[in-house]
Design a protein around this motif. Structure first.
Motif, short mmCIF file in Angstrom:
data_model
loop_
_atom_site.label_atom_id
_atom_site.label_comp_id
_atom_site.label_asym_id
_atom_site.label_seq_id
_atom_site.Cartn_x
_atom_site.Cartn_y
_atom_site.Cartn_z
N ARG A 10 26.92 66.21 61.15
CA ARG A 10 27.89 66.64 62.15
C ARG A 10 27.19 67.15 63.41
NH1 ARG A 10 33.59 68.67 60.24
NH2 ARG A 10 33.30 66.86 58.91
N GLY B 139 31.82 71.26 58.06
CA GLY B 139 32.15 70.10 57.25
C GLY B 139 32.19 70.44 55.78
N THR C 13 26.89 69.12 57.38
CA THR C 13 26.72 69.91 58.60
C THR C 13 25.64 69.28 59.48
OG1 THR C 13 27.05 71.77 57.11
CG2 THR C 13 26.61 72.28 59.41
N SER D 207 25.45 64.35 65.31
CA SER D 207 26.40 63.58 66.11
C SER D 207 26.76 64.33 67.39
CB SER D 207 27.65 63.30 65.27
OG SER D 207 28.73 62.94 66.09
#
Lengths: 215, 154
Positions: free
Chosen positions: A182, A171, A179, A185
């Motif tokens: 990300r 990212g 990061t 998730s």
């Protein structure tokens, strides 16, 4: 089953449709190494539940991630236990899923008609490693940070698209709070969701094709 | 056909596993609840905060005040009513005892009205109409050196 279960089963009808799953014949020459897949599944369920519990304390933010993990360890009731369960079960999952893969390979159980199940299993293996890798960053301490820096650097070695992939995964050019979010998730939504689908397919195919009778 | 001996063995194992699983589910449930239950529950304690000067107390009727306070590095504000009902001076909380909306004093109707569910209280905070089950809360009040202090649980 008890009365309460019977009440549900008589309406939900799950007993009938899964009779084949619950009462199926298995070849006579199976041994305890055939339990490795089931063990991996039990570990996966344990990870799912302990992960759901941890997610109610964990804060996926650059500033608060580490503090929230410290809070889980020091303040939350039994936090140490739940986090230890999640961590150790993750290690055990890696171990059992690898041994399961080796067992299937050694038994040549990947041969027709079970090729697709082998493929689904291989994806599950990769996905569980990816979950382990993304989960490793979440404590957001020095070890996690540098492990992710080094680990994601490998992506950049892929010819042509390496650098673009690295940006996609991180990212940004560096490992930052983006990061972290990300990876969070991926770790808590995408990977478990895909894993559930793959496992469903895996078990469905085992049910339809039966257990390989060995060599 | 299984012999009675094997049948016993099978029934025993089935029951054993079933009880084991129920036990496991029970323990996991308890552990999960203990984990989710907050471990730091701070006890609220009564603290007095300066509200207004004694000479600003109402001579008659109701006066609304907004009290901004700071306690344990946390700032908050509190709305209260200072009331002089025929020489009797007291303070009422503006929090409706039904579900916690803030009531307003209606001078025309001579009562406190809650905008949410129609709770109504008289000037003493007693219930007139609506869903509330308890009267408006009295706030401990201290007057010292010409200054009025209100006691809040923070």
């Amino acid at each position: 089953m008890g009365k309460a279960f019977d009440w549900i089963y008589s309406r939900f009808g799950i007993k009938e449709s899964h009779k084949g799953l619950l009462k199926r014949t298995i070849p006579g020459n199976v041994n305890y190494s055939y339990c490795l897949g089931g063990m991996a599944f039990i570990f996966y369920c344990t990870l799912l539940i302990s992960g759901m519990l941890l997610s109610s304390y964990y804060i996926p933010s650059e500033k608060e991630a580490f503090q929230s993990v410290v809070r889980i360890m020091r303040v939350a009731n039994l936090g140490l236990l739940i986090r230890a369960i999640h961590k150790w079960t993750a290690n055990l999952l890696m171990l059992s899923i690898l041994l399961h893969t080796l067992r299937v390979f050694a038994n040549k159980a990947y041969r027709p008609p079970r090729e697709l199940n082998w493929i689904a299993g291989a994806f599950t293996l990769v996905l569980s490693f990816a979950s382990g890798f993304t989960g490793y960053l979440l404590p957001w301490d020095q070890k996690a940070y540098w492990a992710t820096v080094v680990g994601t650097n490998m992506i950049a070695t892929i010819p042509l698209i390496g650098n673009s992939l690295l940006l996609l995964v991180r990212g940004g050019p560096e490992v930052t709070g983006f990061t972290l979010v990300r990876f969070y998730s991926l770790h808590v939504i995408w990977f478990p969701l895909l894993m559930n689908l793959l496992l469903w397919a895996h078990f469905h195919m085992i049910r339809k094709q039966g257990i390989s009778g060995g060599l | 056909m299984a012999t009675p001996d094997q049948q016993n063995r099978r029934t025993f194992l089935k029951t054993f596993i079933k009880i084991g699983l129920i036990f496991l589910a029970f323990i996991s449930g308890i552990i999960s609840l203990v984990f989710l239950y907050p471990s730091e529950i701070r006890k609220r304690e009564l603290k007095f905060f300066y509200a207004i000067k004694e000479e600003d107390l109402p001579r008659r009727g109701v006066k609304r005040i907004e009290l901004a306070y700071e306690s344990n590095q946390k700032a908050g504000s509190f709305r209260a009513f200072l009331i002089n009902n025929g020489g009797k001076i007291f303070a009422l909380s503006s929090v409706c005892s039904h579900l916690g909306c803030l009531v307003e004093w209606s001078r025309n109707n001579n009562m406190f009205a809650c905008p949410c569910h129609g709770g109504k209280y008289d000037i003493e905070g007693r219930i007139i109409a609506g869903p509330p089950a308890f009267p408006l809360e009295r706030i401990p009040m201290k007057i010292r050196n010409g200054k009025v202090y209100l006691g809040l649980k923070v």
